[in-house]
Design a protein around this motif. Structure first.
Motif, short mmCIF file in Angstrom:
data_model
loop_
_atom_site.label_atom_id
_atom_site.label_comp_id
_atom_site.label_asym_id
_atom_site.label_seq_id
_atom_site.Cartn_x
_atom_site.Cartn_y
_atom_site.Cartn_z
N ARG A 272 16.17 -13.88 71.30
CA ARG A 272 16.87 -13.23 72.41
C ARG A 272 18.04 -12.41 71.90
N GLN A 273 18.75 -12.90 70.88
CA GLN A 273 19.85 -12.14 70.30
C GLN A 273 19.34 -10.85 69.66
N VAL A 274 18.21 -10.94 68.97
CA VAL A 274 17.62 -9.74 68.37
C VAL A 274 17.20 -8.76 69.46
N GLY A 275 16.59 -9.29 70.53
CA GLY A 275 16.22 -8.42 71.64
C GLY A 275 17.42 -7.77 72.29
N GLY A 276 18.53 -8.51 72.41
CA GLY A 276 19.75 -7.94 72.97
C GLY A 276 20.34 -6.87 72.08
N MET A 277 20.33 -7.10 70.76
CA MET A 277 20.83 -6.09 69.83
C MET A 277 19.99 -4.83 69.88
N LEU A 278 18.67 -5.01 69.94
CA LEU A 278 17.78 -3.86 70.02
C LEU A 278 17.98 -3.11 71.34
N GLY B 52 20.72 -2.90 73.02
CA GLY B 52 21.97 -2.14 72.94
C GLY B 52 21.81 -0.81 72.23
N GLU B 53 20.87 -0.73 71.28
CA GLU B 53 20.65 0.52 70.55
C GLU B 53 19.66 1.43 71.26
N PHE C 93 14.30 5.81 65.47
CA PHE C 93 14.90 6.62 66.53
C PHE C 93 16.20 7.23 66.02
N GLN C 94 16.73 8.16 66.79
CA GLN C 94 18.03 8.76 66.50
C GLN C 94 19.08 8.06 67.36
N VAL D 191 13.21 -2.82 77.41
CA VAL D 191 14.47 -2.06 77.40
C VAL D 191 14.25 -0.76 78.18
N PRO D 192 14.91 -0.57 79.34
CA PRO D 192 14.84 0.73 80.02
C PRO D 192 15.65 1.77 79.25
N LEU D 193 15.06 2.93 79.03
CA LEU D 193 15.76 4.03 78.38
C LEU D 193 16.47 4.86 79.44
#
Length: 293
Positions: free
Chosen positions: A53-59, A61-62, A81-82, A282-284
């Motif tokens: 979940r922490q990895v998913g949250g970090m991803l 955020g980016e 990604f950029q 993750v919604p963009l």
């Protein structure tokens, strides 16, 4: 002669009681061991789920500030990604290969010192016809920025933030002074193998090379077993399919990124590893790359 009442335990009673006590003790010990194994297994499962979940949250955020046009590659072993670093105002163009910039009002410009060659600067070029949509322009940083003198920035020259000289390659399309500039850095996450285990790691571009990969989560399932699954979705949740070409209009349909992680952990009661799975959707952001700013 009066016989005293008998006290204590006879040998026969001891021979019967000791095995019963031993059986009770063994049963209690086995119960405690089973409880301990269950607690350890649950703790390990909670720890692995929390890590994923922490990895998913970090991803998230980016990826959340991105649009479909910011994605460079997407597969089960690579997500590139950029990544946006910050927003700038164009102050001046002292030479074809450099611009003078400043951050907007009341913004911290310390991040500008970390800009390095290979980072990309995006802006807009206004055409001569006022009703035309501005054209997106992108140039590459070729040297670290440096602080320069002078004052005034932005269309009305009212911004008094510190000014920086930013060396760029000689792009064919100049930036318009009325539009903001954004700085981006190429970032990629890889599902890679190290020794006999698989990991999820992060890298960022430094010029023509990439930084050393930093492990983020693992050990994961092998690539063939679905350690990482990446899907691009539209606004309805339907898969978009393979990543469209950079100039493809269908990139604007990409509204969400779905990443599923399968982390492998050793189970306490068996030699086979257990697998914990977490999915991050993750919604963009909605604004596409070539829309009007």
């Amino acid at each position: 002669m009066t016989r005293l009442p008998r006290t204590g335990t006879t040998l026969v009673e001891l021979l019967v009681a000791l095995p019963l006590a031993l059986l009770v003790g063994i049963a209690a010990t086995l119960l405690l061991l089973r409880i301990a194994r269950t607690v350890r297994a649950q703790s390990a499962q909670l720890a692995s789920s929390r890590e994923l979940r922490q990895v998913g949250g970090m991803l998230a955020g980016e990826l959340a500030p991105l649009s479909g046009h910011d994605l460079l590659a997407a597969s089960d072993t690579l997500l590139a990604f950029q990544s946006p670093m910050g927003t700038l105002l164009l102050c001046d163009r002292p030479a074809p290969h450099a611009v003078v910039v400043a951050v907007p009002h009341h913004s911290d410009d310390a991040w500008l010192a970390s800009v390095r060659p290979g980072d990309r600067v995006r802006g807009w070029h206004a055409t001569t016809t006022p009703v035309d949509t501005p054209i997106a322009a992108e140039r590459t940083v070729i040297a670290p920025p440096s602080v320069v003198g002078g004052a005034g920035c932005g269309p009305d020259r009212s911004t008094t933030s510190r000014r920086w000289r930013l060396p760029l390659d000689t792009g064919a399309v100049p930036f318009s002074p009325s539009g903001p500039l954004t700085v981006h850095r190429d970032v990629r996450y890889r599902h890679y193998r190290s020794g006999t285990t698989w990991w999820w790691g992060r890298q960022s571009r430094d010029g023509a090379l990439w930084d050393a990969i930093q492990p983020v989560a693992g050990p994961l399932q092998a690539a063939a077993l679905g350690g990482v699954r990446v899907r691009l979705l539209d606004a309805t949740g339907a898969p978009v399919g393979p990543l469209p070409a950079p100039a493809s209009h269908s990139r604007g349909r990409i509204a969400m990124a779905q990443v599923t992680f399968s982390l492998r952990r050793r189970a306490s009661s068996t030699l086979q590893p257990a697998v914990d799975t977490v999915t991050a959707v993750v919604p963009l952001r909605a604004m596409a790359y070539r829309q009007r700013p």
